[in-house]
Design a protein around this motif. Structure first.
Motif, PDB file in Angstrom:
ATOM      1  N   ASP A  36      -3.421  -6.258 -16.945  1.00  0.00           N
ATOM      2  CA  ASP A  36      -4.768  -6.732 -16.604  1.00  0.00           C
ATOM      3  C   ASP A  36      -5.213  -6.210 -15.246  1.00  0.00           C
ATOM      4  O   ASP A  36      -6.380  -5.831 -15.062  1.00  0.00           O
ATOM      5  CB  ASP A  36      -4.809  -8.258 -16.616  1.00  0.00           C
ATOM      6  CG  ASP A  36      -4.730  -8.830 -18.022  1.00  0.00           C
ATOM      7  OD1 ASP A  36      -4.936  -8.059 -18.990  1.00  0.00           O
ATOM      8  OD2 ASP A  36      -4.469 -10.037 -18.163  1.00  0.00           O
ATOM      9  N   LEU A  37      -4.306  -6.182 -14.273  1.00  0.00           N
ATOM     10  CA  LEU A  37      -4.659  -5.681 -12.949  1.00  0.00           C
ATOM     11  C   LEU A  37      -4.983  -4.193 -12.997  1.00  0.00           C
ATOM     12  O   LEU A  37      -5.929  -3.731 -12.342  1.00  0.00           O
ATOM     13  CB  LEU A  37      -3.514  -5.947 -11.969  1.00  0.00           C
ATOM     14  CG  LEU A  37      -3.252  -7.416 -11.624  1.00  0.00           C
ATOM     15  CD1 LEU A  37      -2.035  -7.555 -10.717  1.00  0.00           C
ATOM     16  CD2 LEU A  37      -4.475  -8.048 -10.956  1.00  0.00           C
ATOM     17  N   ARG A  38      -4.196  -3.437 -13.791  1.00  0.00           N
ATOM     18  CA  ARG A  38      -4.491  -2.003 -13.929  1.00  0.00           C
ATOM     19  C   ARG A  38      -5.851  -1.796 -14.595  1.00  0.00           C
ATOM     20  O   ARG A  38      -6.620  -0.915 -14.187  1.00  0.00           O
ATOM     21  CB  ARG A  38      -3.394  -1.320 -14.753  1.00  0.00           C
ATOM     22  CG  ARG A  38      -2.104  -1.057 -13.975  1.00  0.00           C
ATOM     23  CD  ARG A  38      -1.225  -0.056 -14.711  1.00  0.00           C
ATOM     24  NE  ARG A  38      -0.843  -0.557 -16.020  1.00  0.00           N
ATOM     25  CZ  ARG A  38       0.276  -1.249 -16.264  1.00  0.00           C
ATOM     26  NH1 ARG A  38       1.113  -1.506 -15.267  1.00  0.00           N
ATOM     27  NH2 ARG A  38       0.570  -1.661 -17.478  1.00  0.00           N
ATOM     28  N   ALA A  39      -6.144  -2.594 -15.616  1.00  0.00           N
ATOM     29  CA  ALA A  39      -7.427  -2.470 -16.303  1.00  0.00           C
ATOM     30  C   ALA A  39      -8.583  -2.811 -15.367  1.00  0.00           C
ATOM     31  O   ALA A  39      -9.629  -2.160 -15.383  1.00  0.00           O
ATOM     32  CB  ALA A  39      -7.447  -3.381 -17.535  1.00  0.00           C
ATOM     33  N   THR A  40      -8.375  -3.832 -14.518  1.00  0.00           N
ATOM     34  CA  THR A  40      -9.416  -4.220 -13.572  1.00  0.00           C
ATOM     35  C   THR A  40      -9.672  -3.112 -12.557  1.00  0.00           C
ATOM     36  O   THR A  40     -10.819  -2.775 -12.242  1.00  0.00           O
ATOM     37  CB  THR A  40      -9.019  -5.508 -12.840  1.00  0.00           C
ATOM     38  OG1 THR A  40      -8.842  -6.559 -13.798  1.00  0.00           O
ATOM     39  CG2 THR A  40     -10.083  -5.920 -11.842  1.00  0.00           C
ATOM     40  N   ARG A  41      -8.574  -2.536 -12.034  1.00  0.00           N
ATOM     41  CA  ARG A  41      -8.730  -1.450 -11.062  1.00  0.00           C
ATOM     42  C   ARG A  41      -9.385  -0.229 -11.708  1.00  0.00           C
ATOM     43  O   ARG A  41     -10.235   0.426 -11.109  1.00  0.00           O
ATOM     44  CB  ARG A  41      -7.371  -1.070 -10.476  1.00  0.00           C
ATOM     45  CG  ARG A  41      -6.843  -2.088  -9.466  1.00  0.00           C
ATOM     46  CD  ARG A  41      -5.685  -1.500  -8.680  1.00  0.00           C
ATOM     47  NE  ARG A  41      -4.530  -1.266  -9.540  1.00  0.00           N
ATOM     48  CZ  ARG A  41      -3.525  -2.121  -9.699  1.00  0.00           C
ATOM     49  NH1 ARG A  41      -3.553  -3.289  -9.077  1.00  0.00           N
ATOM     50  NH2 ARG A  41      -2.498  -1.821 -10.470  1.00  0.00           N
ATOM     51  N   ALA A  42      -8.991   0.067 -12.950  1.00  0.00           N
ATOM     52  CA  ALA A  42      -9.588   1.211 -13.650  1.00  0.00           C
ATOM     53  C   ALA A  42     -11.067   0.978 -13.902  1.00  0.00           C
ATOM     54  O   ALA A  42     -11.892   1.881 -13.750  1.00  0.00           O
ATOM     55  CB  ALA A  42      -8.860   1.469 -14.968  1.00  0.00           C
ATOM     56  N   GLY A  43     -11.419  -0.256 -14.275  1.00  0.00           N
ATOM     57  CA  GLY A  43     -12.816  -0.580 -14.501  1.00  0.00           C
ATOM     58  C   GLY A  43     -13.634  -0.467 -13.230  1.00  0.00           C
ATOM     59  O   GLY A  43     -14.750   0.045 -13.223  1.00  0.00           O
TER      60      GLY A  43
END
Length: 202
Positions: free
Chosen positions: A184-191
């Motif tokens: 989730d943190l990676r997805a948030t940073r990517a977003g």
């Protein structure tokens, strides 16, 4: 079962439940705000009594602990207790404004029974908030909080509880919970990076 076997079974149960017993003793000492030998002994007696008389299903521990994040969690918790105590004191003695209070629902994102318990205990021990109900099926905590005057305050309080959940997952969460958090943190940073890139393109 012979008395010898009974005694052996008793001490084996104590060893298996040792982490849970230690946690109960810590909660007992925090509850009474006393960190003395007497508080430790009385807490140990109560913990053994509770675990032997009120038999509960075996709690499945995560089998994972990150020493660094666990130490960081303790420091952050102690700082939050101090900051919360100061904030509550200021609100109590500010006679110009009512502090405001609300019941807010916080859906947890990585919770099982043990994780929900950890987050509920931490949230209740920090001055200014208290868990009044826990919906185990939907994994939702309901908290009574003070210092709430707007929806922005509500969202700030809700995000604070979710922040504690993330901290507990980093320190004590099961491997699957920790992997879900990192994803989730990676997805948030990517977003966020994607949003910046698109914004720069415009």
């Amino acid at each position: 079962m012979s008395p010898t076997e009974t005694g052996r079974h008793f001490w084996r149960d104590i060893r298996v439940q040792l982490p849970f017993l230690a946690w109960l003793v810590v909660l007992w000492m925090l509850l009474w705000s006393q960190f003395t030998v007497l508080a430790f002994i009385s807490g140990l007696v109560v913990a053994v009594f509770v675990t032997r008389v009120f038999r509960l299903p075996t709690v499945e521990l995560s089998g994972r602990i990150n020493i660094w994040y666990a130490a960081l969690l303790v420091v952050q918790f102690l700082f939050a207790v101090l900051r919360g105590a100061v904030a509550v004191t200021v609100q109590v003695f500010d006679f110009r404004h009512q502090p405001g209070a609300a019941i807010i629902a916080v859906p947890l994102r990585y919770a099982d029974d043990l994780m929900m318990t950890h987050v509920a205990v931490i949230s209740s021990l920090v001055p200014g908030s208290l868990v009044v109900e826990a919906d185990r099926d939907r994994q939702v905590l309901y908290l009574h909080v003070i210092g709430v005057r707007s929806m922005a305050d509500v969202e700030r309080q809700r995000e604070g509880v979710l922040r504690w959940e993330r901290r507990v997952v980093r320190a004590l969460g099961a491997p699957a919970q920790y992997r879900a958090l990192k994803a989730d943190l990676r997805a948030t940073r990517a977003g966020g990076a994607g949003g910046l890139t698109r914004g720069g393109a415009r």
